[in-house]
Design a protein around this motif. Structure first.
Motif, PDB file in Angstrom:
ATOM      1  N   GLU A 114      47.914  72.155   8.858  1.00  0.00           N
ATOM      2  CA  GLU A 114      47.909  72.564   7.414  1.00  0.00           C
ATOM      3  C   GLU A 114      48.160  71.356   6.520  1.00  0.00           C
ATOM      4  N   GLY A 115      47.499  71.314   5.454  1.00  0.00           N
ATOM      5  CA  GLY A 115      47.479  70.139   4.347  1.00  0.00           C
ATOM      6  C   GLY A 115      46.847  68.995   4.787  1.00  0.00           C
ATOM      7  N   GLY A 116      45.838  69.225   5.662  1.00  0.00           N
ATOM      8  CA  GLY A 116      44.932  68.051   6.261  1.00  0.00           C
ATOM      9  C   GLY A 116      45.718  66.927   6.694  1.00  0.00           C
ATOM     10  N   ARG A 117      47.079  66.788   7.148  1.00  0.00           N
ATOM     11  CA  ARG A 117      47.641  65.786   7.634  1.00  0.00           C
ATOM     12  C   ARG A 117      47.428  65.695   9.031  1.00  0.00           C
ATOM     13  N   TYR A 118      47.204  64.559   9.755  1.00  0.00           N
ATOM     14  CA  TYR A 118      47.090  64.416  11.156  1.00  0.00           C
ATOM     15  C   TYR A 118      48.192  64.443  12.006  1.00  0.00           C
ATOM     16  N   ARG A 119      48.684  65.187  13.018  1.00  0.00           N
ATOM     17  CA  ARG A 119      49.837  65.167  13.753  1.00  0.00           C
ATOM     18  C   ARG A 119      49.254  64.630  15.451  1.00  0.00           C
ATOM     19  N   LEU A 120      50.134  64.131  15.846  1.00  0.00           N
ATOM     20  CA  LEU A 120      49.935  63.514  17.194  1.00  0.00           C
ATOM     21  C   LEU A 120      49.442  64.821  18.233  1.00  0.00           C
ATOM     22  N   GLU A 121      50.398  65.954  18.060  1.00  0.00           N
ATOM     23  CA  GLU A 121      50.225  67.258  18.772  1.00  0.00           C
ATOM     24  C   GLU A 121      48.995  67.577  18.538  1.00  0.00           C
ATOM     25  N   ASP A 122      48.227  67.411  17.581  1.00  0.00           N
ATOM     26  CA  ASP A 122      47.000  67.886  17.230  1.00  0.00           C
ATOM     27  C   ASP A 122      45.949  67.567  18.322  1.00  0.00           C
ATOM     28  N   ARG A 123      46.121  66.844  18.820  1.00  0.00           N
ATOM     29  CA  ARG A 123      45.214  66.318  20.120  1.00  0.00           C
ATOM     30  C   ARG A 123      45.232  67.574  21.190  1.00  0.00           C
ATOM     31  N   TYR A 124      46.343  68.069  21.226  1.00  0.00           N
ATOM     32  CA  TYR A 124      46.130  69.449  22.130  1.00  0.00           C
ATOM     33  C   TYR A 124      46.423  70.731  21.533  1.00  0.00           C
ATOM     34  N   LEU A 125      46.499  70.894  20.106  1.00  0.00           N
ATOM     35  CA  LEU A 125      46.809  72.167  19.591  1.00  0.00           C
ATOM     36  C   LEU A 125      45.777  72.363  18.727  1.00  0.00           C
ATOM     37  N   ALA A 126      45.048  71.529  18.028  1.00  0.00           N
ATOM     38  CA  ALA A 126      43.855  71.706  17.083  1.00  0.00           C
ATOM     39  C   ALA A 126      42.773  72.360  17.724  1.00  0.00           C
ATOM     40  N   ASP A 127      41.847  73.350  17.012  1.00  0.00           N
ATOM     41  CA  ASP A 127      40.743  73.772  17.579  1.00  0.00           C
ATOM     42  C   ASP A 127      39.518  73.305  16.813  1.00  0.00           C
ATOM     43  N   GLU A 128      39.974  72.829  15.610  1.00  0.00           N
ATOM     44  CA  GLU A 128      38.840  72.168  14.832  1.00  0.00           C
ATOM     45  C   GLU A 128      39.300  70.759  14.126  1.00  0.00           C
TER      46      GLU A 128
END
Length: 332
Positions: free
Chosen positions: A3-17
């Motif tokens: 949320e807020g458009g900030r990239y997190r390292l865990e996005d590599r596993y949790l993000a769907d978009e």
């Protein structure tokens, strides 16, 4: 993307978009999480079981899986590194048989086996029996095989394509981390659609590579072949005695191979990437080799599709390099 458009390292596993940064190993670690989330969107309650024996270029895969699973505790993912490759293969075989038990808590269990090419040799008996036992239609089993054709960390050059073909295992060959993830999804879908085990050929240039990967929930939407008006329904069975195994072998050759060919065709897994009408020669390659062929042509002054076509060269990229009937390659 969080949320807020900030990239997190865990996005590599949790993000769907959005876009995430992945190594090849991380793409393979993301695979079960992405598949389970896709299943839940489709109304299935599935789990994932991962077992095998580490070795370059898949060293660290079990640790990556465990780290990814900790970020998504709501998803039932179990990783059990095995004492050896045979035990791992037998355990993943059990994940497919479990779905047929009346007390199974899930619609299906995605089984992932991992090991180096010598591990495929050592586990060939266990893998062959697992292939004949088959997979569940809402589970699927994939062998993630670390190949070392240049003998970078092996005593001899190794490639598992021949032995996997002999064991009736369709082999996908990704060329980068994004393809490792996408073809991994197709490998699971093909296993479910045919009852066959499938495999991913992973070389060091893919396992160690990094890439920005674009994600979307509907990025991979497998088209399932139809038999007699409905999807082929296979149920894993541990009865591996004659005469049943003779009938299973007949079914593999006459039914499941054809389903695998149809899956490859309707999902356009193998593609003619350059197709001039006056082609006089065709070049067929897969995975990293396809990229090397393009680089070789570029060094000869043929860097664009138009330049390659102007020389009458047809290029075919085989993501699923398995035997096909004469003439079907033109369908891709």
């Amino acid at each position: 993307m969080s949320e807020g458009g900030r990239y997190r390292l865990e996005d590599r596993y949790l993000a769907d978009e959005g876009t995430v940064f992945l190594t090849g190993i991380q793409a393979l670690a993301r695979l079960p999480l992405e598949q389970l989330r896709a299943d839940r969107r489709g109304g299935l309650r599935t789990a994932a079981f991962v077992s095998g024996y580490p070795g370059s270029p898949l060293g660290g895969y079990d640790g990556a899986i465990a780290a990814a699973a900790r970020l998504a505790p709501e998803l039932p993912i179990v990783c059990r590194p095995a004492m050896n490759e045979e035990y791992g293969a037998s355990a993943v075989m059990g994940s497919q048989l479990a779905a047929a038990q009346p007390d199974c808590r899930y619609d299906g269990i995605v089984g992932l086996w991992y090991g180096k090419a010598p591990g495929v040799d050592r586990a060939s008996d266990a893998l062959r029996h697992a292939v004949y036992a088959g997979t569940s239609m809402y589970g699927g089993a994939v062998a993630i095989v670390g190949d070392d054709p240049a003998a970078k960390s092996s005593t001899v050059p190794s490639s598992s394509a021949g032995v996997l073909s002999d064991m009736h295992v369709p082999l996908f060959y990704p060329g980068d981390p994004a393809e490792a993830l996408d073809l991994g999804r197709h490998a699971i879908a093909l296993s479910r659609a045919t009852g066959l085990w499938t495999a991913l050929k992973i070389v060091a240039d893919v396992a160690d590579a990094t890439a920005s990967v674009s994600l979307h929930p509907e990025r991979i939407t497998p088209i399932v072949p139809i038999v007699d008006g409905r999807p082929y329904a296979h149920h894993a069975d541990g009865n591996l005695l004659t005469p049943r195994t003779i009938e299973v072998e007949r079914e593999i050759y006459e039914v499941r191979y054809q389903l695998a060919r149809e899956y490859a065709a309707v999902n356009r897994l193998n593609q003619v990437t350059v197709d001039p009408p006056d082609a006089w020669i065709g070049l067929v390659s897969s995975g990293i080799t396809y990229r090397e062929v393009r680089e070789a042509l570029a060094r000869l002054g043929l860097a664009s599709d138009e330049a390659i076509a102007g020389c009458g060269i047809r290029l075919l990229k085989m993501n699923l390099p398995m035997p096909f009937e004469p003439g079907t390659v033109r369908r891709f």
